[in-house]
Design a protein around this motif. Structure first.
Motif, mmCIF file in Angstrom:
data_model
loop_
_atom_site.group_PDB
_atom_site.id
_atom_site.type_symbol
_atom_site.label_atom_id
_atom_site.label_comp_id
_atom_site.label_asym_id
_atom_site.label_seq_id
_atom_site.Cartn_x
_atom_site.Cartn_y
_atom_site.Cartn_z
ATOM 1 N N TYR A 139 2.256 10.359 -1.543
ATOM 2 C CA TYR A 139 3.351 9.547 -2.089
ATOM 3 C C TYR A 139 3.142 9.190 -3.554
ATOM 4 C CZ TYR A 139 4.524 9.231 2.808
ATOM 5 O OH TYR A 139 4.836 9.550 4.103
ATOM 6 N N ILE A 140 1.879 9.081 -3.941
ATOM 7 C CA ILE A 140 1.560 8.832 -5.349
ATOM 8 C C ILE A 140 0.731 10.020 -5.815
ATOM 9 C CG2 ILE A 140 0.477 7.288 -7.017
ATOM 10 C CD1 ILE A 140 0.494 5.116 -4.775
ATOM 11 N N THR A 141 1.325 10.912 -6.582
ATOM 12 C CA THR A 141 0.584 12.104 -6.988
ATOM 13 C C THR A 141 -0.338 11.760 -8.151
ATOM 14 O OG1 THR A 141 2.492 13.383 -6.355
ATOM 15 C CG2 THR A 141 0.827 14.524 -7.650
ATOM 16 N N PRO A 142 -1.650 11.875 -7.936
ATOM 17 C CA PRO A 142 -2.584 11.525 -9.018
ATOM 18 C C PRO A 142 -2.671 12.643 -10.052
ATOM 19 C CG PRO A 142 -3.795 12.244 -7.075
ATOM 20 C CD PRO A 142 -2.337 12.325 -6.713
ATOM 21 N N ASP A 143 -2.960 12.270 -11.294
ATOM 22 C CA ASP A 143 -3.193 13.274 -12.332
ATOM 23 C C ASP A 143 -4.590 13.849 -12.197
ATOM 24 O OD1 ASP A 143 -0.694 12.835 -13.940
ATOM 25 O OD2 ASP A 143 -1.511 10.804 -13.934
ATOM 26 N N VAL A 144 -5.521 12.997 -11.786
ATOM 27 C CA VAL A 144 -6.925 13.400 -11.674
ATOM 28 C C VAL A 144 -7.485 12.851 -10.362
ATOM 29 C CG1 VAL A 144 -9.191 13.344 -12.809
ATOM 30 C CG2 VAL A 144 -7.120 13.165 -14.203
ATOM 31 N N VAL A 145 -8.284 13.645 -9.668
ATOM 32 C CA VAL A 145 -8.937 13.191 -8.435
ATOM 33 C C VAL A 145 -10.448 13.307 -8.589
ATOM 34 C CG1 VAL A 145 -9.259 13.672 -5.963
ATOM 35 C CG2 VAL A 145 -6.985 13.854 -6.979
ATOM 36 N N HIS A 146 -11.149 12.218 -8.292
ATOM 37 C CA HIS A 146 -12.611 12.230 -8.336
ATOM 38 C C HIS A 146 -13.149 12.033 -6.923
ATOM 39 C CE1 HIS A 146 -12.280 11.378 -12.689
ATOM 40 N NE2 HIS A 146 -11.348 10.509 -12.339
ATOM 41 N N ARG B 19 6.140 3.159 -3.679
ATOM 42 C CA ARG B 19 7.312 2.986 -4.537
ATOM 43 C C ARG B 19 6.978 2.006 -5.667
ATOM 44 N NH1 ARG B 19 11.649 -0.072 -1.514
ATOM 45 N NH2 ARG B 19 11.616 1.673 -0.072
ATOM 46 N N GLY B 20 6.274 0.940 -5.311
ATOM 47 C CA GLY B 20 5.867 -0.051 -6.306
ATOM 48 C C GLY B 20 4.943 0.543 -7.355
ATOM 49 N N VAL B 21 3.939 1.284 -6.912
ATOM 50 C CA VAL B 21 2.988 1.873 -7.855
ATOM 51 C C VAL B 21 3.689 2.909 -8.733
ATOM 52 C CG1 VAL B 21 0.849 3.206 -8.104
ATOM 53 C CG2 VAL B 21 1.033 1.455 -6.315
ATOM 54 N N ASN B 22 4.541 3.719 -8.119
ATOM 55 C CA ASN B 22 5.255 4.733 -8.899
ATOM 56 C C ASN B 22 6.191 4.112 -9.934
ATOM 57 O OD1 ASN B 22 4.096 7.099 -7.883
ATOM 58 N ND2 ASN B 22 5.391 7.017 -6.053
ATOM 59 N N ALA B 23 6.727 2.936 -9.594
ATOM 60 C CA ALA B 23 7.603 2.247 -10.550
ATOM 61 C C ALA B 23 6.816 1.763 -11.770
ATOM 62 C CB ALA B 23 8.296 1.059 -9.868
ATOM 63 N N MET B 24 5.514 1.565 -11.605
ATOM 64 C CA MET B 24 4.662 1.117 -12.715
ATOM 65 C C MET B 24 4.271 2.269 -13.648
ATOM 66 S SD MET B 24 4.029 -2.151 -12.555
ATOM 67 C CE MET B 24 2.656 -2.219 -13.702
ATOM 68 N N ARG B 25 4.368 3.479 -13.127
ATOM 69 C CA ARG B 25 3.934 4.647 -13.904
ATOM 70 C C ARG B 25 4.590 4.668 -15.263
ATOM 71 N NH1 ARG B 25 2.415 9.407 -9.841
ATOM 72 N NH2 ARG B 25 0.959 10.146 -11.373
ATOM 73 N N GLY B 26 3.837 5.012 -16.280
ATOM 74 C CA GLY B 26 4.438 5.092 -17.601
ATOM 75 C C GLY B 26 3.372 5.104 -18.667
ATOM 76 N N GLU B 27 3.806 5.214 -19.900
ATOM 77 C CA GLU B 27 2.885 5.364 -21.028
ATOM 78 C C GLU B 27 1.952 4.177 -21.209
ATOM 79 O OE1 GLU B 27 2.096 8.044 -22.815
ATOM 80 O OE2 GLU B 27 3.353 8.910 -21.231
ATOM 81 N N GLY B 28 2.421 2.988 -20.804
ATOM 82 C CA GLY B 28 1.620 1.787 -21.056
ATOM 83 C C GLY B 28 0.759 1.367 -19.883
ATOM 84 N N ILE C 248 -6.856 4.588 -8.351
ATOM 85 C CA ILE C 248 -6.513 4.354 -6.957
ATOM 86 C C ILE C 248 -7.679 4.774 -6.084
ATOM 87 C CG2 ILE C 248 -4.941 5.050 -5.108
ATOM 88 C CD1 ILE C 248 -2.785 5.349 -7.112
ATOM 89 N N ILE C 249 -8.230 3.805 -5.390
ATOM 90 C CA ILE C 249 -9.382 4.087 -4.538
ATOM 91 C C ILE C 249 -8.890 4.254 -3.118
ATOM 92 C CG2 ILE C 249 -11.490 3.081 -3.586
ATOM 93 C CD1 ILE C 249 -11.841 1.675 -6.306
ATOM 94 N N THR C 250 -9.213 5.373 -2.536
ATOM 95 C CA THR C 250 -8.740 5.582 -1.169
ATOM 96 C C THR C 250 -9.680 6.457 -0.369
ATOM 97 O OG1 THR C 250 -6.928 6.365 0.223
ATOM 98 C CG2 THR C 250 -7.207 7.465 -1.880
ATOM 99 N N ASP D 30 6.092 3.150 6.875
ATOM 100 C CA ASP D 30 7.143 2.508 6.080
ATOM 101 C C ASP D 30 6.545 1.640 4.982
ATOM 102 O OD1 ASP D 30 9.261 3.634 7.516
ATOM 103 O OD2 ASP D 30 9.002 2.140 9.106
ATOM 104 N N ALA D 31 5.512 0.875 5.344
ATOM 105 C CA ALA D 31 4.850 0.020 4.357
ATOM 106 C C ALA D 31 4.161 0.874 3.287
ATOM 107 C CB ALA D 31 3.842 -0.887 5.042
ATOM 108 N N LEU D 32 3.620 1.998 3.722
ATOM 109 C CA LEU D 32 2.974 2.912 2.783
ATOM 110 C C LEU D 32 3.971 3.420 1.743
ATOM 111 C CD1 LEU D 32 0.226 4.445 2.372
ATOM 112 C CD2 LEU D 32 1.240 6.310 3.665
ATOM 113 N N LYS D 33 5.170 3.721 2.201
ATOM 114 C CA LYS D 33 6.207 4.193 1.278
ATOM 115 C C LYS D 33 6.608 3.097 0.302
ATOM 116 C CE LYS D 33 8.303 7.752 4.151
ATOM 117 N NZ LYS D 33 9.419 8.053 5.060
#
Ligand SMILES: Nc1ncnc2c1ncn2[C@@H]1O[C@H](COP(=O)(O)OP(=O)(O)O)[C@@H](O)[C@H]1O
Ligand SMILES: [Mg+2]
Length: 256
Positions: free
Chosen positions: A210-217, A186-195, A200-202, A179-182
């Motif tokens: 839950y947070i789909t990255p554009d690039v994975v290293h 939700r918070g990080v996804n709300a920040m998503r945007g052009e600016g 994300i280190i994991t 639940d906390a993970l969701k």
């Protein structure tokens, strides 16, 4: 658009070289994930970007829109738009969460552009509601006695209040129940945007459901050894780090 560029970064702790030439370019609008086994230098990378004094950059560059970040003091880096959510957030007695947030916001603003109390409270209310945080948490001392999950949620509250250009989120998923993970996602996804751009280190793939990255290293032994899209994280989940290290002929020191 803003760009955070890390070029051939070498970082040592007490004469031991931890990062051995990291290259990374993040643009606003993008979310990058750095995955890798324990002890591989992920937190070292975030500490070096933010200017932690125990980490010595011996070679390479960090540029924010072409400006040399390595020449900036820690507070200048924050004012320039960089933010770090720490793996182990510290507790500060005597400073309430709300006081901390307000001064963190104002420290990044010009003298004649401070946030009004009314605007601050409205924003705080809105973000705490989104993060399912009880109101009382605003008046508690910063992180003092917070559970692991509450600390992580609080890091995301800071992120949403401060609205940096680039955020480095170090293991924000560790110790979180589903639940906390969701909520955190939700918070990080709300920040998503052009600016906004994020690193994300994991350790685990789970957060990236839950947070789909554009690039994975993938980071191993102080270097980025593989870069791909979100599918790469799924491959890691299926094969573990062993699959990739064997494919690339990298001997992993076992720190886990
Ligand atoms: N303060 C420190 N003093 C000495 N060695 C450290 C310190 N911090 C980290 N290290 C070492 O640096 C390496 C990388 O650590 P870290 O960046 O925390 O890895 P990760 O975040 O990928 O798990 C590890 O071998 C760790 O033991
Ligand atoms: Mg770490």
């Amino acid at each position: 658009m803003s760009t955070l560029e890390i070029k051939n970064l070498h970082v040592s702790i007490e004469d031991k070289e931890i990062l051995k030439g990291v290259n990374l370019v993040i643009n606003t609008g993008e979310i990058h994930a750095v995955m890798g086994p324990n002890g591989t230098g992920k937190s070292t990378l975030s500490a070096a970007i933010m200017g932690h004094p125990s980490y010595t950059v011996t070679e390479g560059e960090i540029l924010l829109d072409g400006e040399n970040v390595l020449e900036m003091e820690v507070d200048e880096r924050a004012r320039a738009g960089l933010f770090l959510a720490m793996q182990y957030p510290s507790e500060i007695t005597g400073v309430t969460n709300a006081e901390f947030l307000r001064s963190a916001i104002n420290a990044r603003r010009d003298e004649d552009d401070k946030i009004s109390v009314r605007e601050f409270i409205k924003k705080l209310d809105e973000k705490m509601t989104l993060l399912d945080m009880p109101e009382a948490m605003a008046e508690r001392y910063l992180n003092e006695g917070f559970s692991g999950g509450e600390k992580k949620r609080n890091e995301i509250l800071q992120l949403m209040m401060i609205e940096p250009t680039f955020a480095i989120l170090d293991e924000i998923d560790s110790g979180l129940d589903i639940d906390a993970l969701k909520v955190v996602s939700r918070g990080v996804n709300a920040m998503r945007g052009e600016g906004f751009g994020s690193l994300i280190i994991t350790h685990y793939q789970r957060l990236l459901n839950y947070i789909t990255p554009d690039v994975v290293h993938v980071m191993m032994e102080g270097r980025i050894v593989m870069t791909g899209d979100a599918e790469l994280a799924k491959r890691l989940e299926a094969e573990g780090y062993k699959g990739i290290s064997e494919e690339l002929g990298i001997e992993l020191e076992l720190n886990d």
